[in-house]
Design a protein around this motif. Structure first.
Motif, PDB file in Angstrom:
ATOM      1  N   TRP A  52       0.703  -1.325  -0.091  1.00 54.06           N
ATOM      2  CA  TRP A  52      -0.043   0.065   0.080  1.00 54.06           C
ATOM      3  C   TRP A  52       0.801   1.244  -0.092  1.00 54.06           C
ATOM      4  O   TRP A  52       2.002   1.043   0.264  1.00 54.06           O
TER       5      TRP A  52
ATOM      6  N   TRP B 284      -7.078   3.240   3.422  1.00 53.38           N
ATOM      7  CA  TRP B 284      -6.296   2.095   3.573  1.00 53.38           C
ATOM      8  C   TRP B 284      -7.365   0.810   3.843  1.00 53.38           C
ATOM      9  O   TRP B 284      -7.391  -0.171   3.561  1.00 53.38           O
TER      10      TRP B 284
ATOM     11  N   MET C  92      -9.438  -0.157   1.218  1.00 55.67           N
ATOM     12  CA  MET C  92      -8.660  -1.090   0.148  1.00 55.67           C
ATOM     13  C   MET C  92      -8.793  -2.621   0.688  1.00 55.67           C
ATOM     14  O   MET C  92      -8.991  -3.527  -0.086  1.00 55.67           O
TER      15      MET C  92
END
Length: 371
Positions: A126, A135, A138
């Motif tokens: 990432w 994040w 994701m």
């Protein structure tokens, strides 16, 4: 008077009266000596060269000033920094002390957090500059529901470890952070489940542990786990043997190109491990699995008329013949190396490893067990 606006002339008259009071030695005295100008004596504090905490005692100080300066250190010990809006404040994260304490650094990018994610999300990449919620999104978009639950629990446990360090000066090892997260998640899942799981009666030391423990001298500990690859229509398993020093003795990964249920995959893994132990001829072996269903089934005497039951019967038979092999149930957190090796079995099908050839991702998990 403090609530009224006074004319300037009246204010000047008041100042003259004050100055006469200071410079007259007595009521009868007619001569007046101005030791220091009134303008200098009555200078506003904003016109000074610094503040009290930076002021020095100077030459030939008065008794009063010497006493005030003497108390300065006591004030410094109790003084507090007024942050205001925090525009110019930089607070480093207390765990690593290398970067500002943002949510993203604390829970994701800190070296300690990264080691945790290396175990839970192996191979995941990432952008370090991304926002924390991006994040999380994701992860949720790319992982299954079970893995997302693990991620949430690990975030919570990382924060708990941070608070233990800040408030209790207690440092939590990386493998314990992951272990506690998995333990809490297991307990939560059980509490949320409508099905009551049968209790596991401990039969020896090592049952239900949450952190991997080194075996005794001259004892080999074999950890096993299975992994299901639904998209590839396959399943695999990992077997890893370690000695009393915690170092790798040997390991094995196997891949089968067909799908089975998770419980059957774990039962087949235990069966393969028992055959492997028999071939290696180790003097005494501890076999650990995190599949509660398989371990309980092998321990019970209940006949099972199914393919799964047939595998269980073979495991029972081998355990009776291998007198120096003990089977234990452990939590997932105590079985992370075998878990990771099983996940890697798709990339390393039907391979054997030693200390020189084991993949780096597995070696790192082994080292984390020793920290």
């Amino acid at each position: 008077m403090s609530v009224f606006l006074l004319p300037i002339e009246i204010t000047r008259d008041i100042e003259k009266s004050i100055s006469k009071f200071w410079w007259n030695s007595s009521q009868a005295s007619t001569s007046k000596i101005s030791w220091i100008s009134w303008e200098r004596m009555a200078k506003h504090k904003s016109a000074g060269d610094g503040d009290f905490f930076q002021a020095k005692i100077g030459n030939n100080p008065s008794f009063i000033w010497r006493s005030i300066v003497e108390a300065k250190q006591l004030l410094l010990e109790g003084v507090r920094w007024r942050i205001g809006r925090g525009d110019s404040i930089q607070c480093n994260y207390p765990v690593c002390k290398t970067a500002a304490e943002t949510i993203m650094h604390c829970l994701v990018n800190c070296p300690v957090a990264r080691q945790c994610w290396f175990v839970v999300l192996p191979g995941k990449q990432w952008d370090d500059q991304m926002e924390f919620m991006n994040w999380v999104q994701m992860i949720f978009d790319s992982e299954n529901k079970s893995k997302c639950a693990e991620v949430v629990m690990v975030c919570w446990t990382i924060w708990r470890a941070r608070n233990d360090l800040v408030w209790n000066q207690k440092y939590t090892r990386i493998n314990k952070i992951v272990a506690e997260a998995m333990q809490h998640l297991t307990q939560w899942n059980i509490a949320q489940s409508r099905v009551t799981l049968p209790s596991l009666q401990p039969i020896g030391e090592g049952d239900g542990v949450v952190v991997w423990v080194r075996p005794s001298t001259n004892v080999v500990k074999v950890s096993v786990d299975a992994a299901i690859f639904e998209d590839q229509n396959a399943f695999g398993f990992g077997l890893i043997a370690r000695g009393s020093d915690g170092a790798l003795i040997t390991a094995k990964s196997v891949l089968h190109t067909h799908l089975v249920s998770p419980d059957l995959a774990d039962a087949l893994t235990i069966k393969e491990a028992l055959s492997w132990i028999d071939r290696m001829q180790w003097p005494q072996t501890i076999l650990e699995s995190d599949c509660l269903v398989a371990v309980q089934a092998i321990r019970s005497n209940t006949p099972m008329r199914s393919y799964f039951g047939g595998i269980i019967e073979e495991c029972r038979s081998m355990l009776k013949r291998l007198h120096k092999v003990s089977l234990f149930f452990v939590k997932r957190s105590a079985n992370m190396v075998a878990h990771q090796l099983a996940r890697e079995s798709y990339n390393y099908p039907d391979r054997s490893f030693d200390g020189r050839t084991v993949p780096a991702i597995i070696q790192n998990c082994i080292e984390m067990d020793l920290n």
